[in-house]
Design a protein around this motif. Structure first.
Motif, short mmCIF file in Angstrom:
data_model
loop_
_atom_site.label_atom_id
_atom_site.label_comp_id
_atom_site.label_asym_id
_atom_site.label_seq_id
_atom_site.Cartn_x
_atom_site.Cartn_y
_atom_site.Cartn_z
N GLY A 83 21.59 13.21 19.59
CA GLY A 83 21.22 14.56 20.02
C GLY A 83 20.34 15.27 19.00
O GLY A 83 19.37 15.94 19.36
N LEU A 84 20.66 15.10 17.70
CA LEU A 84 19.83 15.71 16.65
C LEU A 84 18.44 15.10 16.62
O LEU A 84 17.44 15.81 16.43
CB LEU A 84 20.52 15.55 15.30
CG LEU A 84 21.79 16.37 15.07
CD1 LEU A 84 22.36 16.09 13.69
CD2 LEU A 84 21.52 17.86 15.24
N LEU A 85 18.35 13.78 16.80
CA LEU A 85 17.04 13.13 16.82
C LEU A 85 16.19 13.63 17.98
O LEU A 85 14.99 13.90 17.82
CB LEU A 85 17.23 11.61 16.92
CG LEU A 85 17.86 10.91 15.72
CD1 LEU A 85 18.12 9.44 16.02
CD2 LEU A 85 16.96 11.04 14.49
N LEU A 86 16.80 13.75 19.14
CA LEU A 86 16.06 14.24 20.31
C LEU A 86 15.64 15.70 20.13
O LEU A 86 14.52 16.09 20.50
CB LEU A 86 16.92 14.08 21.56
CG LEU A 86 17.18 12.63 22.01
CD1 LEU A 86 18.25 12.60 23.09
CD2 LEU A 86 15.90 11.99 22.52
N VAL A 119 16.72 12.92 9.56
CA VAL A 119 17.52 12.15 8.60
C VAL A 119 19.00 12.24 8.93
O VAL A 119 19.71 11.22 8.97
CB VAL A 119 17.25 12.65 7.16
CG1 VAL A 119 18.24 12.01 6.18
CG2 VAL A 119 15.82 12.33 6.75
N VAL A 120 19.47 13.47 9.18
CA VAL A 120 20.90 13.64 9.50
C VAL A 120 21.25 12.92 10.79
O VAL A 120 22.29 12.25 10.90
CB VAL A 120 21.26 15.13 9.59
CG1 VAL A 120 22.68 15.31 10.09
CG2 VAL A 120 21.08 15.80 8.24
N GLY A 121 20.39 13.03 11.80
CA GLY A 121 20.63 12.36 13.07
C GLY A 121 20.70 10.86 12.92
O GLY A 121 21.61 10.20 13.46
N LYS A 155 12.60 16.12 17.93
CA LYS A 155 11.35 15.74 18.56
C LYS A 155 10.89 16.75 19.62
O LYS A 155 9.71 17.08 19.71
CB LYS A 155 11.50 14.37 19.21
CG LYS A 155 11.60 13.23 18.22
CD LYS A 155 10.30 13.04 17.47
CE LYS A 155 10.35 11.81 16.58
NZ LYS A 155 9.08 11.65 15.80
N SER A 156 11.84 17.24 20.42
CA SER A 156 11.44 18.06 21.57
C SER A 156 11.86 19.52 21.48
O SER A 156 11.46 20.32 22.32
CB SER A 156 12.04 17.46 22.85
OG SER A 156 13.47 17.51 22.79
N ARG A 157 12.69 19.85 20.49
CA ARG A 157 13.23 21.19 20.35
C ARG A 157 14.01 21.62 21.59
O ARG A 157 14.06 22.79 21.94
CB ARG A 157 12.11 22.20 20.08
CG ARG A 157 11.43 22.03 18.76
CD ARG A 157 12.38 22.27 17.61
NE ARG A 157 11.77 21.97 16.31
CZ ARG A 157 12.39 22.14 15.15
NH1 ARG A 157 13.63 22.60 15.15
NH2 ARG A 157 11.79 21.84 14.02
N ARG A 158 14.58 20.65 22.25
CA ARG A 158 15.40 20.91 23.43
C ARG A 158 16.73 20.19 23.26
O ARG A 158 16.78 19.08 22.71
CB ARG A 158 14.71 20.41 24.71
CG ARG A 158 13.43 21.15 25.04
CD ARG A 158 12.65 20.45 26.13
NE ARG A 158 13.44 20.29 27.34
CZ ARG A 158 13.00 19.66 28.43
NH1 ARG A 158 11.79 19.12 28.44
NH2 ARG A 158 13.76 19.57 29.49
N ALA A 192 3.95 22.30 6.06
CA ALA A 192 4.95 21.49 5.35
C ALA A 192 6.33 22.12 5.47
O ALA A 192 7.34 21.43 5.66
CB ALA A 192 4.54 21.35 3.88
N GLN A 193 6.35 23.46 5.35
CA GLN A 193 7.64 24.14 5.47
C GLN A 193 8.20 24.03 6.89
O GLN A 193 9.41 23.97 7.09
CB GLN A 193 7.48 25.60 5.08
CG GLN A 193 7.23 25.81 3.59
CD GLN A 193 6.97 27.27 3.24
OE1 GLN A 193 6.71 28.09 4.14
NE2 GLN A 193 7.01 27.59 1.96
N ALA A 194 7.31 24.00 7.88
CA ALA A 194 7.75 23.87 9.27
C ALA A 194 8.30 22.48 9.55
O ALA A 194 9.21 22.30 10.37
CB ALA A 194 6.60 24.18 10.22
N ARG A 195 7.71 21.46 8.85
CA ARG A 195 8.19 20.08 9.07
C ARG A 195 9.51 19.81 8.37
O ARG A 195 10.21 18.88 8.73
CB ARG A 195 7.14 19.10 8.55
CG ARG A 195 5.86 19.06 9.36
CD ARG A 195 5.05 17.81 9.03
NE ARG A 195 3.71 17.90 9.56
CZ ARG A 195 2.64 18.24 8.84
NH1 ARG A 195 2.78 18.56 7.57
NH2 ARG A 195 1.44 18.29 9.41
N LYS A 196 9.85 20.57 7.36
CA LYS A 196 11.05 20.29 6.57
C LYS A 196 12.32 20.33 7.42
O LYS A 196 13.14 19.40 7.36
CB LYS A 196 11.15 21.27 5.41
CG LYS A 196 12.25 20.91 4.42
CD LYS A 196 12.25 21.85 3.24
CE LYS A 196 11.00 21.66 2.40
NZ LYS A 196 11.03 22.50 1.18
N PRO A 197 12.57 21.36 8.24
CA PRO A 197 13.78 21.34 9.08
C PRO A 197 13.79 20.15 10.05
O PRO A 197 14.83 19.56 10.32
CB PRO A 197 13.72 22.66 9.84
CG PRO A 197 12.85 23.55 9.01
CD PRO A 197 11.84 22.64 8.39
#
Length: 347
Positions: A284-287, A19-21, A290-293, A8-13
């Motif tokens: 860019g934030l949304l991508l 949301v911000v994206g 999802k991919s951490r890239r 859960a803590q890993a999903r929070k960021p």
């Protein structure tokens, strides 16, 4: 339990980035929508007065790119070729010189009892056919009132068309110059109270005496809204307001001349660029979530598609040229995204 808590803590960021994206993309789309709707509303209202209005102010120049548009210009009236009353040889530095001819005539006053007859100056022949005997008037004027237009009138670098020239407001008396009067008329007329009269005794005019005076349009600062044709300001044909131009005394802002116009959005291009950047950064934030890239090219393409598609749809039916430009940005974004996804899959 600890494993689930760590998940859960890993999903929070990731959730925060999503949301911000999404909010940034929506902000970019909303900003471009508000900007384009404001422009569309302003242009639609301007169509009632002849079309889109470009504000050239007091230092504008006739430009090729502005041809056919309505423009607002302001500045002092400059008479290049002054009008001339040839018959009386009178001239004044004015856009329009007006000659006024009056005749001393009988006129009838009815107030319930027998008619009363008095003599006064009238600017048209008074029909005396039904007047009591001894109160006849001349049948016509030997001279006519007339208007004389200047050969050329400028406001800055712009030349006024005849219709706009005649619509310039205001009037001021012009004292006739007796030295310019032709000899034959100088023998018939004398100067009295800034007018020429045929009366032998100007203070006691007689039936049929003439009085000729002149007035002129003053040459102050005016504001003109009209269509640009070369270096000329002309009325817009077919305008819904029935005029196709407007003239106001002084340096008047556009919204004071046309209060029915909505306030146009300011800083249109900076707002468009900001909308595009917000959508690109949000994508860019949304991508990344999802991919951490970091996918700069794909983010830019996605933001362009979102903003371009919304703006293009809004302009459909109002300005196909602007709509095509926005859809061109959308297509470019799609092609760029397809290229990037294909390159990534091959890589």
């Amino acid at each position: 339990m600890s494993h689930r808590r760590k998940q859960a803590q890993a999903r929070k960021p990731q959730l925060i980035l999503l949301v911000v994206g999404a909010l940034l993309v929506l902000a970019g789309v909303a900003l471009v929508a508000l900007t384009e709707q404001g422009l569309i509303g302003f242009r639609s209202a301007a169509e009632r007065h002849g079309g889109q209005i470009l504000d050239l102010g007091s230092n504008g120049q006739p430009q090729g790119a502005d041809q056919g548009y309505m423009v607002r210009v302001s500045g002092p009236i400059r008479v290049v070729e002054a009008p001339l009353d040839v018959q009386f040889n009178q001239q004044a530095s004015t856009p329009v010189l007006m000659r006024h001819v009056e005749m001393f005539q009988w006129h009838e006053i009815r107030a319930g009892g027998p008619p009363i007859y008095e003599q006064d100056w009238e600017d048209h022949p008074v029909d005396a056919s039904h007047f009591a005997p001894g109160h006849g008037n001349p049948a016509h004027f030997p001279l006519q009132s007339q208007e004389f237009d200047a050969g050329r009138v400028n406001i800055g670098a712009f030349v006024l068309s005849r219709a706009i020239q005649r619509a310039l407001p205001g009037s001021q008396a012009v004292v006739p110059d007796m030295r310019r009067l032709p000899v034959n008329l100088a023998a018939s007329f004398s100067l009295h109270h800034d007018a020429l009269v045929t009366s032998s005794r100007p203070t006691s005019p007689q039936l049929g005496d003439l009085r000729v005076s002149w007035s002129a349009v003053p040459t102050g600062i005016v504001t003109v809204v009209a269509r640009l044709d070369g270096n000329r300001l002309v009325p817009a044909a077919g305008a819904a307001d029935g005029k196709g131009f407007d003239v106001e005394i002084g340096d008047r802002p556009l919204l004071a001349i046309y209060p029915d116009l909505p306030v146009p959005p300011e800083f249109v291009w900076p707002r468009r660029v900001l909308a595009l950047l917000l959508a690109m950064f949000g994508a860019g934030l949304l991508l990344y979530a999802k991919s951490r890239r970091i996918e700069a090219v794909l983010a830019g393409a996605s933001g362009a598609v979102a903003v371009g598609a919304v703006a293009g749809v809004l302009w459909l039916g109002d300005d196909m040229g602007t709509a095509i430009a926005w859809f061109g940005l959308t297509v470019l974004g799609i092609l760029l995204a397809v290229w990037r996804l294909r390159a990534r899959s091959l890589g």
